[in-house]
Design a protein around this motif. Structure first.
Motif, PDB file in Angstrom:
ATOM      1  N   LEU A 101       0.853  -1.192   0.000  1.00  0.00           N
ATOM      2  CA  LEU A 101       0.000   0.000   0.000  1.00  0.00           C
ATOM      3  C   LEU A 101       0.882   1.233   0.000  1.00  0.00           C
ATOM      4  O   LEU A 101       1.859   1.302   0.758  1.00  0.00           O
ATOM      5  N   ILE A 112      -8.586   4.557   2.049  1.00  0.00           N
ATOM      6  CA  ILE A 112      -7.730   3.413   1.727  1.00  0.00           C
ATOM      7  C   ILE A 112      -8.570   2.220   1.275  1.00  0.00           C
ATOM      8  O   ILE A 112      -8.218   1.511   0.331  1.00  0.00           O
ATOM      9  N   ARG A 172      -2.664   0.230  -4.395  1.00  0.00           N
ATOM     10  CA  ARG A 172      -2.948  -0.968  -3.594  1.00  0.00           C
ATOM     11  C   ARG A 172      -2.451  -2.191  -4.350  1.00  0.00           C
ATOM     12  O   ARG A 172      -2.820  -2.388  -5.509  1.00  0.00           O
ATOM     13  N   LYS A 173      -1.670  -3.022  -3.682  1.00  0.00           N
ATOM     14  CA  LYS A 173      -1.176  -4.254  -4.292  1.00  0.00           C
ATOM     15  C   LYS A 173      -1.673  -5.471  -3.533  1.00  0.00           C
ATOM     16  O   LYS A 173      -1.104  -6.556  -3.638  1.00  0.00           O
ATOM     17  N   VAL A 178      -8.087  -5.248   0.483  1.00  0.00           N
ATOM     18  CA  VAL A 178      -8.242  -4.482   1.716  1.00  0.00           C
ATOM     19  C   VAL A 178      -9.619  -4.714   2.309  1.00  0.00           C
ATOM     20  O   VAL A 178     -10.636  -4.677   1.605  1.00  0.00           O
TER      21      VAL A 178
END
Length: 262
Positions: free
Chosen positions: A19, A75, A88-89, A92
């Protein structure tokens, strides 16, 4: 190395970074009573930048109104910033301060299957998911109890189970100790420790850092929309936390390792 002040990013991203936030800003319009046509703005978040690595345990401290919850909804993709970039990888999930608002099933069993069903899971796969996540959070024996009858700590564990059922790897907990008694705090910390040991990346938002700081490898402070500190928990304890409206836990406790309720 610890950093403080606006626009700080602790370190450059690497292959473990899951992130990254770059200059996230969120503002809301204010209108002057004398001149309604003149727009002014309240900045709830101001150029917030940081990165999070896989399996980090981040405690994000800040007083009520500092912007913590707003930042985490951004986020999680629930709110869009006015400016800035988010990378973002990983997947979430967000556990809200009030778990009741995200518990949809009449029983824990029904509730944990809502997400997987919406994702297309059926049959035996659903059964396996339900059994696995309820065991993971310690609610197997209450799988068919009414959800509304669970304690506050159990509801928070059920909300977490719903996130796990959708295979989220970065989990954000918003004020997880709100309205919990001592036993509930202990159970919450046990679950957080377990999830971290299982490889989950955790961001925990709280103004009660004395209950959890020893669990973290990373400590950040948000104050009036600014990221004012980013470093290790030990480095954070050498800061003037009261100037950011956070009670310094070492006024009551003795050392970092004491800062967890267990």
């Amino acid at each position: 190395m610890a950093s403080s002040g606006k626009n700080s990013i602790r370190e450059e991203p690497n292959e473990n970074t899951v992130l990254r936030l770059e200059k996230i800003t969120k503002r809301f319009p204010l209108y002057s009573g004398e001149n309604p046509a003149k727009k002014e703005y309240f900045y709830a978040l101001k150029d917030v930048s940081f990165s999070v690595d896989r399996n980090d345990f981040v405690v994000l401290g800040g007083a009520n109104g500092s912007g913590k919850s707003l930042l985490m909804t951004i986020i999680a993709g629930l709110v869009k910033p006015c400016s800035g970039k988010i990378t973002r990888k990983t997947s979430v999930g967000l556990v809200f301060q009030n778990p009741d608002i995200q518990i949809l099933g009449e029983t824990p069993w029904e509730d944990v299957l809502v997400g997987p069903k919406n994702q297309g899971a059926r049959g035996e796969i659903l059964t396996q998911i339900g059994q696995q996540v309820l065991e993971q959070v310690g609610l197997t024996e209450k799988a068919h109890f009414p959800s509304r009858s669970l304690s506050g700590g159990e509801k928070r564990r059920l909300a977490t189970a719903g996130i796990l059922a959708m295979e989220r790897n970065l989990i954000i907990f918003d004020e997880p100790y709100a309205n919990l008694d001592y036993t509930g705090v202990q159970q919450t910390n046990a679950l957080l420790t377990q999830l971290h040991q299982e490889g989950k990346t955790i961001i925990l938002l709280t103004h009660e850092i004395e209950k959890c700081l020893a669990l973290a490898n990373r400590f950040m402070v948000l104050y009036r929309g600014d990221l004012v500190f980013d470093g290790t928990p030990q480095e954070g304890l050498h800061q003037n936390l009261e100037s950011w409206a956070i009670r310094h836990p070492l006024r009551q406790y003795y050392a970092l390792e004491d800062l967890v309720w267990k």
